[in-house]
Write a protein that holds these residues in place. Structure first.
Motif, PDB file in Angstrom:
ATOM      1  N   THR A  82       0.825  -1.203   0.000  1.00 42.95           N
ATOM      2  CA  THR A  82       0.000   0.000   0.000  1.00 42.95           C
ATOM      3  C   THR A  82       0.864   1.260   0.000  1.00 42.95           C
ATOM      4  O   THR A  82       1.935   1.268   0.616  1.00 42.95           O
ATOM      5  CB  THR A  82      -0.949   0.009   1.213  1.00 42.95           C
ATOM      6  OG1 THR A  82      -1.747   1.177   1.166  1.00 42.95           O
ATOM      7  CG2 THR A  82      -0.200  -0.018   2.520  1.00 42.95           C
ATOM      8  N   ASP A  83       0.403   2.260  -0.691  1.00 37.77           N
ATOM      9  CA  ASP A  83       1.093   3.554  -0.694  1.00 37.77           C
ATOM     10  C   ASP A  83       0.317   4.504   0.216  1.00 37.77           C
ATOM     11  O   ASP A  83      -0.290   5.459  -0.232  1.00 37.77           O
ATOM     12  CB  ASP A  83       1.195   4.119  -2.106  1.00 37.77           C
ATOM     13  CG  ASP A  83       2.113   5.322  -2.175  1.00 37.77           C
ATOM     14  OD1 ASP A  83       2.896   5.521  -1.231  1.00 37.77           O
ATOM     15  OD2 ASP A  83       2.046   6.067  -3.163  1.00 37.77           O
ATOM     16  N   HIS A  84       0.354   4.205   1.477  1.00 40.04           N
ATOM     17  CA  HIS A  84      -0.372   4.956   2.497  1.00 40.04           C
ATOM     18  C   HIS A  84       0.627   5.825   3.255  1.00 40.04           C
ATOM     19  O   HIS A  84       1.779   5.438   3.448  1.00 40.04           O
ATOM     20  CB  HIS A  84      -1.057   3.968   3.439  1.00 40.04           C
ATOM     21  CG  HIS A  84      -2.025   4.579   4.372  1.00 40.04           C
ATOM     22  ND1 HIS A  84      -1.637   5.095   5.582  1.00 40.04           N
ATOM     23  CD2 HIS A  84      -3.353   4.747   4.290  1.00 40.04           C
ATOM     24  CE1 HIS A  84      -2.699   5.559   6.205  1.00 40.04           C
ATOM     25  NE2 HIS A  84      -3.763   5.357   5.437  1.00 40.04           N
ATOM     26  N   TRP A  85       0.176   6.995   3.707  1.00 40.14           N
ATOM     27  CA  TRP A  85       1.083   7.899   4.416  1.00 40.14           C
ATOM     28  C   TRP A  85       1.599   7.292   5.720  1.00 40.14           C
ATOM     29  O   TRP A  85       2.665   7.667   6.207  1.00 40.14           O
ATOM     30  CB  TRP A  85       0.412   9.243   4.669  1.00 40.14           C
ATOM     31  CG  TRP A  85      -0.775   9.179   5.577  1.00 40.14           C
ATOM     32  CD1 TRP A  85      -2.076   9.056   5.199  1.00 40.14           C
ATOM     33  CD2 TRP A  85      -0.774   9.257   6.995  1.00 40.14           C
ATOM     34  NE1 TRP A  85      -2.886   9.034   6.294  1.00 40.14           N
ATOM     35  CE2 TRP A  85      -2.113   9.161   7.419  1.00 40.14           C
ATOM     36  CE3 TRP A  85       0.219   9.381   7.959  1.00 40.14           C
ATOM     37  CZ2 TRP A  85      -2.472   9.184   8.756  1.00 40.14           C
ATOM     38  CZ3 TRP A  85      -0.150   9.411   9.292  1.00 40.14           C
ATOM     39  CH2 TRP A  85      -1.479   9.320   9.676  1.00 40.14           C
ATOM     40  N   ALA A 120      -2.441   4.144  11.737  1.00 39.38           N
ATOM     41  CA  ALA A 120      -2.920   4.640  10.449  1.00 39.38           C
ATOM     42  C   ALA A 120      -3.060   3.509   9.430  1.00 39.38           C
ATOM     43  O   ALA A 120      -3.985   3.509   8.621  1.00 39.38           O
ATOM     44  CB  ALA A 120      -1.974   5.709   9.908  1.00 39.38           C
ATOM     45  N   LEU A 121      -2.144   2.551   9.468  1.00 36.75           N
ATOM     46  CA  LEU A 121      -2.176   1.471   8.486  1.00 36.75           C
ATOM     47  C   LEU A 121      -3.242   0.419   8.784  1.00 36.75           C
ATOM     48  O   LEU A 121      -3.847  -0.117   7.867  1.00 36.75           O
ATOM     49  CB  LEU A 121      -0.814   0.782   8.415  1.00 36.75           C
ATOM     50  CG  LEU A 121       0.273   1.545   7.694  1.00 36.75           C
ATOM     51  CD1 LEU A 121       1.604   0.839   7.862  1.00 36.75           C
ATOM     52  CD2 LEU A 121      -0.058   1.693   6.236  1.00 36.75           C
ATOM     53  N   THR A 126     -10.570   5.906   9.445  1.00 39.97           N
ATOM     54  CA  THR A 126      -9.858   6.951  10.163  1.00 39.97           C
ATOM     55  C   THR A 126     -10.860   7.800  10.943  1.00 39.97           C
ATOM     56  O   THR A 126     -11.793   8.339  10.351  1.00 39.97           O
ATOM     57  CB  THR A 126      -9.081   7.843   9.180  1.00 39.97           C
ATOM     58  OG1 THR A 126      -8.243   7.007   8.391  1.00 39.97           O
ATOM     59  CG2 THR A 126      -8.234   8.855   9.902  1.00 39.97           C
ATOM     60  N   GLN A 134      -3.557  13.513   8.837  1.00 44.49           N
ATOM     61  CA  GLN A 134      -3.525  13.088   7.440  1.00 44.49           C
ATOM     62  C   GLN A 134      -3.366  14.285   6.506  1.00 44.49           C
ATOM     63  O   GLN A 134      -2.592  14.245   5.557  1.00 44.49           O
ATOM     64  CB  GLN A 134      -4.804  12.321   7.117  1.00 44.49           C
ATOM     65  CG  GLN A 134      -4.741  11.573   5.823  1.00 44.49           C
ATOM     66  CD  GLN A 134      -5.922  10.637   5.664  1.00 44.49           C
ATOM     67  OE1 GLN A 134      -6.901  10.705   6.394  1.00 44.49           O
ATOM     68  NE2 GLN A 134      -5.836   9.755   4.692  1.00 44.49           N
TER      69      GLN A 134
END
Length: 159
Positions: A82-85, A120-121, A126, A134
């Motif tokens: 995943t390209d999550h912050w 967060a992941l 959220t 975020q």
């Protein structure tokens, strides 16, 4: 081996292997001839130099570069990644934690950042109060070159 020249030596060996493999044009490696590979090489060289020369203050930047390089490759090559912050926060937390093992400083920021990144992941949704973090990370992600410019100007004019 002279410890002060080991970083340059590791970088030259790493870049030499990278460019040799590029010249050989091996078909299985062609997706990895990209800028994240250079991040991995530099991060790995800094980590290797830090542990061999007992200069543990550089562990943080080495883990950061290595982690970001691995993440950027994984995003483009593995569909499950995943390209999550939260990944970025997790990588910084891991960098603090690995640095803490040798320097004995930075445990609290490491645990906080790892906790925030994991939250967060792995949270299915959220919460509304978490939205500000975020938005802040997205702002930083968009304008991070300004931080580089500011740091460069500071270093130029620092007395």
């Amino acid at each position: 081996m002279k410890k002060q020249n080991s970083l340059v030596g590791f970088l030259l060996v790493g870049f030499g292997i990278y460019f040799l493999l590029r010249q050989l044009d091996l078909p299985g490696l062609s997706p990895y001839y990209a800028w994240p590979t250079l991040l991995i090489i530099v991060g790995f060289a800094i980590l290797l130099h830090s542990y061999i020369s007992n200069e543990y203050s550089n562990i943080f930047i080495g883990v950061l570069l290595l982690g970001f390089g691995i993440h950027f490759h994984a995003v483009s090559h593995f569909p499950f990644w995943t390209d999550h912050w939260g990944i970025y926060v997790l990588i910084v937390g891991i960098a603090f934690l690995l640095r803490y093992q040798k320097v004995k400083a930075g445990l609290i920021p490491a645990l906080i950042l790892i906790g925030i990144g994991a939250f967060a992941l792995f949270t299915p949704y959220t919460p509304g109060w978490f939205r500000f973090l975020q938005d802040t990370v997205l702002f930083i992600k968009r304008f991070w070159p300004l931080a580089l410019i500011g740091l460069g100007v500071y270093l130029v004019y620092k007395k």
